[in-house]
Design a protein around this motif. Structure first.
Motif, PDB file in Angstrom:
ATOM      1  N   ASP A 299      50.981   4.865  29.404  1.00 26.54           N
ATOM      2  CA  ASP A 299      51.208   6.196  29.969  1.00 26.54           C
ATOM      3  C   ASP A 299      50.019   7.070  29.563  1.00 26.54           C
ATOM      4  N   GLU A 300      49.080   7.234  30.482  1.00 28.44           N
ATOM      5  CA  GLU A 300      47.826   7.915  30.161  1.00 28.44           C
ATOM      6  C   GLU A 300      48.034   9.393  29.829  1.00 28.44           C
ATOM      7  N   ALA A 301      48.973  10.042  30.496  1.00 26.58           N
ATOM      8  CA  ALA A 301      49.230  11.459  30.211  1.00 26.58           C
ATOM      9  C   ALA A 301      49.779  11.629  28.795  1.00 26.58           C
ATOM     10  N   ALA A 302      50.603  10.676  28.367  1.00 28.54           N
ATOM     11  CA  ALA A 302      51.169  10.748  27.022  1.00 28.54           C
ATOM     12  C   ALA A 302      50.089  10.532  25.964  1.00 28.54           C
ATOM     13  N   VAL A 303      49.157   9.622  26.249  1.00 23.15           N
ATOM     14  CA  VAL A 303      48.039   9.407  25.324  1.00 23.15           C
ATOM     15  C   VAL A 303      47.189  10.669  25.236  1.00 23.15           C
ATOM     16  N   ALA A 304      46.932  11.298  26.376  1.00 20.07           N
ATOM     17  CA  ALA A 304      46.142  12.535  26.388  1.00 20.07           C
ATOM     18  C   ALA A 304      46.804  13.612  25.531  1.00 20.07           C
ATOM     19  N   ALA A 305      48.121  13.749  25.665  1.00 24.72           N
ATOM     20  CA  ALA A 305      48.843  14.744  24.880  1.00 24.72           C
ATOM     21  C   ALA A 305      48.766  14.436  23.386  1.00 24.72           C
ATOM     22  N   ALA A 306      48.850  13.149  23.036  1.00 24.53           N
ATOM     23  CA  ALA A 306      48.787  12.748  21.626  1.00 24.53           C
ATOM     24  C   ALA A 306      47.403  12.988  21.043  1.00 24.53           C
ATOM     25  N   LEU A 307      46.364  12.793  21.850  1.00 24.03           N
ATOM     26  CA  LEU A 307      45.003  13.059  21.381  1.00 24.03           C
ATOM     27  C   LEU A 307      44.789  14.559  21.153  1.00 24.03           C
ATOM     28  N   LYS A 308      45.297  15.358  22.075  1.00 15.80           N
ATOM     29  CA  LYS A 308      45.108  16.804  21.958  1.00 15.80           C
ATOM     30  C   LYS A 308      45.881  17.387  20.774  1.00 15.80           C
ATOM     31  N   SER A 309      47.038  16.789  20.483  1.00 21.85           N
ATOM     32  CA  SER A 309      47.847  17.296  19.374  1.00 21.85           C
ATOM     33  C   SER A 309      47.376  16.770  18.026  1.00 21.85           C
ATOM     34  N   GLY A 310      46.546  15.737  18.051  1.00 24.19           N
ATOM     35  CA  GLY A 310      46.085  15.133  16.812  1.00 24.19           C
ATOM     36  C   GLY A 310      46.976  14.015  16.316  1.00 24.19           C
ATOM     37  N   ALA A 311      48.060  13.707  17.050  1.00 25.31           N
ATOM     38  CA  ALA A 311      48.936  12.600  16.659  1.00 25.31           C
ATOM     39  C   ALA A 311      48.167  11.282  16.670  1.00 25.31           C
ATOM     40  N   LEU A 312      47.290  11.129  17.663  1.00 28.21           N
ATOM     41  CA  LEU A 312      46.373   9.991  17.700  1.00 28.21           C
ATOM     42  C   LEU A 312      44.983  10.482  17.338  1.00 28.21           C
TER      43      LEU A 312
ATOM     44  N   PRO B  76      43.826  12.179  33.267  1.00 28.28           N
ATOM     45  CA  PRO B  76      44.284  13.095  32.209  1.00 28.28           C
ATOM     46  C   PRO B  76      43.559  12.888  30.878  1.00 28.28           C
ATOM     47  N   LEU B  77      43.007  11.703  30.674  1.00 25.58           N
ATOM     48  CA  LEU B  77      42.343  11.399  29.408  1.00 25.58           C
ATOM     49  C   LEU B  77      40.929  11.967  29.322  1.00 25.58           C
ATOM     50  N   PHE B  78      40.317  12.203  30.442  1.00 27.91           N
ATOM     51  CA  PHE B  78      38.927  12.664  30.438  1.00 27.91           C
ATOM     52  C   PHE B  78      38.832  14.028  29.748  1.00 27.91           C
ATOM     53  N   GLY B  79      37.905  14.118  28.806  1.00 22.57           N
ATOM     54  CA  GLY B  79      37.695  15.361  28.084  1.00 22.57           C
ATOM     55  C   GLY B  79      38.553  15.519  26.844  1.00 22.57           C
ATOM     56  N   CYS B  80      39.423  14.548  26.572  1.00 25.30           N
ATOM     57  CA  CYS B  80      40.276  14.648  25.382  1.00 25.30           C
ATOM     58  C   CYS B  80      39.462  14.397  24.114  1.00 25.30           C
ATOM     59  N   PRO B  81      39.906  14.932  22.975  1.00 24.33           N
ATOM     60  CA  PRO B  81      39.179  14.723  21.719  1.00 24.33           C
ATOM     61  C   PRO B  81      39.072  13.240  21.365  1.00 24.33           C
ATOM     62  N   ASN B  82      37.854  12.819  20.994  1.00 27.11           N
ATOM     63  CA  ASN B  82      37.563  11.450  20.587  1.00 27.11           C
ATOM     64  C   ASN B  82      38.141  10.418  21.546  1.00 27.11           C
TER      65      ASN B  82
ATOM     66  N   SER C 251      44.739   3.401  35.355  1.00 19.11           N
ATOM     67  CA  SER C 251      45.789   3.138  36.332  1.00 19.11           C
ATOM     68  C   SER C 251      45.275   3.240  37.758  1.00 19.11           C
ATOM     69  N   VAL C 252      44.316   4.125  37.981  1.00 15.91           N
ATOM     70  CA  VAL C 252      43.681   4.249  39.294  1.00 15.91           C
ATOM     71  C   VAL C 252      42.180   4.072  39.101  1.00 15.91           C
ATOM     72  N   GLU C 253      41.612   3.115  39.809  1.00 17.68           N
ATOM     73  CA  GLU C 253      40.168   2.860  39.723  1.00 17.68           C
ATOM     74  C   GLU C 253      39.569   2.814  41.119  1.00 17.68           C
TER      75      GLU C 253
END
Length: 530
Positions: free
Chosen positions: A239-252, A269-275, A261-263
């Motif tokens: 779930d890419e949106a969930a990973v993005a949220a976890a990166l932004k919150s610092g959980a990951l 949603p992951l583009f631009g997220c921290p690390n 998922s789409v190529e």
């Protein structure tokens, strides 16, 4: 002279192999991106060599009047409509092991890049900044790597990680304890247990109905705080949106994805997220890997077109022209027996024993065993990951022992095949034969006799032998608007355990299956597809 179209970018050495073998080649490496043009000319070719850009859809295959073989330089065949190709008698080949090391190395590289924030540090430094304090990284040595999937590629990653002095744990329902011990990894029984322990999580499994979104938002929330996630397997597993949220919150603390998922992934949603480190599906993109798979697919296709030899075929057995008419019905039976066992097996397989009884035991057993093992493993490792040629190797890599036994005719059927599967939990058997009409029949399951011809969609149930079950099941299927085509029953003893194998006209989905399992007499139910 047979003619092959190469519609994707393949090595020039592959083109030369075709020519050296006497095959005419039309090399158009960008044609795969223009499906209408491909459809317009495909009727002129006997073979089509592709990578991932070309989509060999049912529409294109329908226009391919001469096409005999499609060769995929790589393992994934999700860009080829295998059912449509099979219906037209087109052999689909792949190269399942040509890029395993390259893909594994890319996963390790992504892990390093995420652990040390290398892409962001590089961009910052080249921009004239000197932000040492900003890019505080994490050592890999001594950390725990959790592998979700430990097959061909996952096992290579495990070996590399152990060399880096990491602790490796793995979740793979079909990884045996013996194989895990051989690899030096600890087998974990549940995904959630792995996520709670792993500092790094790396996915290495095919995209199947069972693995889609295997890392859901709920599971991502269960990951160890500060963990890092790597996906160089397939898009859609996470779930890419969930990973993005976890990166932004610092959980990951970071993530590295090579697949989406789409190529092509022009936005995500992951583009631009921290690390977050992203690469454009480069797992197999090394000169060595591209050369290997290109040369291999050219060799395979040329051998087939010039001599009729079939290797690494997804949808065809490897048999000679003389053997084919005799072996064909028995290969069909072995595929049915193996496919049934693979779909109902839920634990790691330790041993496969195949008994060939009566006249079938006098035939060439290699293609029969290969067909059975490939059909058995396909539901477990994913379509395209195993075929008749690679099945014994894949079984060995997973620590599965295979034995064959030839026996004289005995019992009610003069000639039959029995498969005995031993898992870490139990031993079960299934037997089948070929009737005079040339069609396969399943005649025994778990020692219980019955007679059923495999059909495209089936329902298998284990139930208590009590009055009213047949009526209750029929009523339930009727309420679900599922039409019964065939109905075979068997039982061990009166009032004991019974089984049913029902052919139906429509596929039975998860929600339907849940309603069937809820019937009071049902012990187990499985939706099958042949």
């Amino acid at each position: 002279m047979p003619k092959v179209l190469i519609s994707d970018s393949l090595s020039e050495a592959a083109v030369q192999i075709f020519r050296d073998r006497g095959v005419d080649v039309d090399f158009q490496p960008t044609l795969g991106k223009e499906p209408e043009k491909l459809k317009a000319i495909i009727a002129d070719y006997d073979g089509l060599a592709v990578r991932s850009a070309t989509k060999a859809t049912a529409e294109i295959i329908a226009a391919a009047d001469r096409l005999k073989v499609i060769g995929r330089a790589g393992i994934g065949v999700d860009n080829i409509d295998i059912a449509a190709a099979s219906a037209r008698g087109i052999v689909v080949m792949n190269t399942p092991f040509g890029n395993s090391i390259t893909t594994a190395e890319h996963a390790i590289a992504m892990m390093f890049a995420v652990a040390r924030q290398i892409p962001a540090a590089n961009a910052s430094t080249q921009a004239g900044k000197w932000e040492k304090a900003r890019f505080l990284g994490s050592e890999i040595t001594g950390k725990t790597l959790g592998l979700i999937g430990c097959g061909n590629i996952g096992s290579v990653v495990a070996a590399r990680a152990i060399g880096l002095r990491m602790k490796v744990i793995a979740y793979d329902p079909f990884l045996s304890v013996d194989r895990a011990r051989e690899l030096g990894v600890e087998k974990i029984e549940e995904v959630d247990a792995l996520l709670a322990r792993a500092d790094f999580v790396s996915l290495h499994l095919p995209k199947t109905e069972k693995s889609v979104n295997i890392l859901s938002a709920e599971r991502i929330a269960k990951m160890k705080p500060g963990a890092r996630l790597i996906n160089c397997a397939r898009g859609g597993l996470v779930d890419e949106a969930a990973v993005a949220a976890a990166l932004k919150s610092g959980a990951l603390a970071g993530a590295g994805f090579d697949v989406f998922s789409v190529e092509p992934a022009t936005s995500n949603p992951l583009f631009g997220c921290p690390n977050f480190v992203a690469t454009p599906h480069l797992g197999a993109a090394t000169r060595e890997a591209q050369e290997n798979v290109a040369l291999q697919v050219a060799e395979q296709m040329a051998e087939y077109l010039m001599h009729g030899a079939i290797s690494n075929a997804i949808n065809a057995p490897s048999v000679t022209a003389e053997e084919a008419p005799i072996l064909k019905p028995w290969i069909g039976l072995c595929e049915a027996v193996g496919g049934f066992a693979g779909q109902v097996t839920e634990n790691a397989i330790k041993e496969i024993e195949i008994e060939y009884v009566g006249e079938v035991g006098e035939l060439n057993l290699r293609p029969l065993t290969a067909a059975l093992v490939a059909a058995l493993l396909t539901p477990l490792v994913g379509e395209g990951s195993v075929n008749m040629v690679s099945a014994p190797l894949v079984a060995r890599e997973r620590g599965v022992k295979i034995s064959e036994t030839r026996k004289d005719a005995q019992g009610a059927y003069g000639s039959y095949v029995r498969l005995i599967v031993t898992t870490e939990a139990q031993t079960r058997s299934i037997a089948g034969t070929v009737f005079s009409d040339g069609k396969p029949r399943i005649v025994q399951i778990k020692g219980i006799g019955l007679e059923s011809e495999p059909s495209k969609h089936m329902l298998y149930t284990t139930n208590s032998d009590t009055p009213g079950y047949i009526g209750a099941l029929g009523q339930k299927l009727g309420a679900l608007d599922v039409n019964i085509a065939t109905f075979a029953l068997g039982r061990a003893d009166k009032g004991g355990e019974a089984i049913a194998l029902i052919g139906v006209d429509e596929p039975i989905g998860p929600e339907m299956l849940a309603e069937i399992v809820a019937l009071p007499q049902v012990i187990q139910a499985k939706a099958l597809k042949f």
